[in-house]
Scaffold this active site. Sequence first.
Site, PDB file in Angstrom:
ATOM      1  N   LYS A   9       0.827  -1.206   0.000  1.00 49.12           N
ATOM      2  CA  LYS A   9       0.000   0.000   0.000  1.00 49.12           C
ATOM      3  C   LYS A   9       0.868   1.265   0.000  1.00 49.12           C
ATOM      4  CE  LYS A   9      -3.898  -2.261   2.310  1.00 49.12           C
ATOM      5  NZ  LYS A   9      -4.834  -2.182   3.447  1.00 49.12           N
ATOM      6  N   TYR A  49     -12.232  -3.193  -3.428  1.00 46.32           N
ATOM      7  CA  TYR A  49     -12.769  -3.224  -2.059  1.00 46.32           C
ATOM      8  C   TYR A  49     -14.296  -3.190  -2.034  1.00 46.32           C
ATOM      9  CZ  TYR A  49      -8.139  -2.677   0.057  1.00 46.32           C
ATOM     10  OH  TYR A  49      -6.851  -2.879   0.491  1.00 46.32           O
ATOM     11  N   PHE A  57     -15.329   2.939   7.122  1.00 48.92           N
ATOM     12  CA  PHE A  57     -13.941   3.136   6.704  1.00 48.92           C
ATOM     13  C   PHE A  57     -13.757   3.083   5.192  1.00 48.92           C
ATOM     14  CE2 PHE A  57     -14.382  -1.436   7.668  1.00 48.92           C
ATOM     15  CZ  PHE A  57     -13.892  -2.011   6.503  1.00 48.92           C
ATOM     16  N   ARG A 102       2.578  -6.771   9.461  1.00 46.15           N
ATOM     17  CA  ARG A 102       1.902  -5.667  10.170  1.00 46.15           C
ATOM     18  C   ARG A 102       2.341  -5.603  11.624  1.00 46.15           C
ATOM     19  NH1 ARG A 102      -3.667  -7.644   7.507  1.00 46.15           N
ATOM     20  NH2 ARG A 102      -3.723  -6.348   5.641  1.00 46.15           N
ATOM     21  N   ASN A 112      -2.032  -0.047   7.111  1.00 48.42           N
ATOM     22  CA  ASN A 112      -1.522  -1.343   7.575  1.00 48.42           C
ATOM     23  C   ASN A 112      -0.620  -2.012   6.530  1.00 48.42           C
ATOM     24  OD1 ASN A 112      -3.454  -2.027   5.760  1.00 48.42           O
ATOM     25  ND2 ASN A 112      -4.646  -3.325   7.126  1.00 48.42           N
ATOM     26  N   HIS A 115      -2.087  -5.415   1.520  1.00 48.74           N
ATOM     27  CA  HIS A 115      -3.367  -6.113   1.316  1.00 48.74           C
ATOM     28  C   HIS A 115      -3.043  -7.488   0.755  1.00 48.74           C
ATOM     29  CE1 HIS A 115      -7.454  -7.004  -0.004  1.00 48.74           C
ATOM     30  NE2 HIS A 115      -6.917  -7.412  -1.142  1.00 48.74           N
ATOM     31  N   GLU A 126      -9.312 -10.516  -7.730  1.00 49.78           N
ATOM     32  CA  GLU A 126      -8.381  -9.395  -7.538  1.00 49.78           C
ATOM     33  C   GLU A 126      -7.211  -9.454  -8.538  1.00 49.78           C
ATOM     34  OE1 GLU A 126      -7.441  -9.530  -3.346  1.00 49.78           O
ATOM     35  OE2 GLU A 126      -9.501  -9.022  -2.786  1.00 49.78           O
TER      36      GLU A 126
HETATM   37  P1  CMP Z   1      -7.167  -4.674   3.991  1.00 48.56           P
HETATM   38  O1  CMP Z   1      -6.741  -5.994   4.512  1.00 48.56           O
HETATM   39  O2  CMP Z   1      -6.563  -4.180   2.720  1.00 48.56           O
HETATM   40  O3  CMP Z   1      -8.761  -4.692   3.836  1.00 48.56           O
HETATM   41  C1  CMP Z   1      -9.566  -3.551   3.980  1.00 48.56           C
HETATM   42  C2  CMP Z   1      -8.797  -2.385   4.510  1.00 48.56           C
HETATM   43  O4  CMP Z   1      -9.606  -1.379   5.102  1.00 48.56           O
HETATM   44  C3  CMP Z   1      -7.885  -2.831   5.634  1.00 48.56           C
HETATM   45  O5  CMP Z   1      -6.843  -3.601   5.132  1.00 48.56           O
HETATM   46  C4  CMP Z   1      -7.533  -1.493   6.258  1.00 48.56           C
HETATM   47  O6  CMP Z   1      -6.579  -0.780   5.475  1.00 48.56           O
HETATM   48  C5  CMP Z   1      -8.887  -0.794   6.168  1.00 48.56           C
HETATM   49  N1  CMP Z   1      -9.697  -0.995   7.384  1.00 48.56           N
HETATM   50  C6  CMP Z   1     -10.377  -2.088   7.751  1.00 48.56           C
HETATM   51  N2  CMP Z   1     -11.051  -1.885   8.911  1.00 48.56           N
HETATM   52  C7  CMP Z   1     -10.781  -0.615   9.261  1.00 48.56           C
HETATM   53  C8  CMP Z   1     -11.175   0.188  10.356  1.00 48.56           C
HETATM   54  N3  CMP Z   1     -11.989  -0.265  11.315  1.00 48.56           N
HETATM   55  N4  CMP Z   1     -10.705   1.427  10.411  1.00 48.56           N
HETATM   56  C9  CMP Z   1      -9.890   1.902   9.445  1.00 48.56           C
HETATM   57  N5  CMP Z   1      -9.488   1.183   8.378  1.00 48.56           N
HETATM   58  C10 CMP Z   1      -9.927  -0.068   8.283  1.00 48.56           C
END
Ligand code: CMP
Length: 156
Positions: A9, A49, A57, A102, A112, A115, A126
């Site tokens: 990311k 997504y 979020f 992470r 984070n 993905h 994807e």
């Molecule tokens: P990812 O595993 O890419 O899947 C969805 C993404 O949304 C996740 O990683 C985070 O980057 C973001 N995400 C998921 N839950 C939250 C949350 N509660 N608050 C903020 N960001 C979130």
Amino acid sequence: MQRTLVILKPDAIQRRLIGKIITRFEEKGLQIVGLKLMQMTEELARRNYVQHEGRDFYEPLIRYMTSSPVIALVLKGKEAIETTRKMAGFTFGTKAEPGTIRGDYAISNRFNLIHVSDSQEAAEREISLFFKKAEILEYKSADIAWVYDLSQGAAV
Ligand code: CMP
């Protein structure tokens, strides 16, 4: 052998963690069969997504993912989906176990770093969003016998 999609990311690129993260996958024994540095469009981010549409979020996530370049990877290997999920660790940086990507490098819920596809169905969907068929390469890994133990019980 399974294939899975991994996205480094914007924060992974901005924090100069590309090498460290990709090295972990290489050292595990996963094969890189697709790789590109790219700027995600809003449309691509929304499609990737789509399952989170409507969550609180979701819109910040789309802004985050389109804020700066990402690296998309297709990794191939035995149980690649589960393996890469374990290596990424729990979604939230604060909750992710040390030893995971992470857990070692992230402390934010949203930022984070990475993905990874969470199922076979998601991986196929994807991968096809990010890569054309011709951009995924089939080639023999020189060390495959050592990574997977192809000796069938005999000495290598
Ligand atoms: P990812 O595993 O890419 O899947 C969805 C993404 O949304 C996740 O990683 C985070 O980057 C973001 N995400 C998921 N839950 C939250 C949350 N509660 N608050 C903020 N960001 C979130």
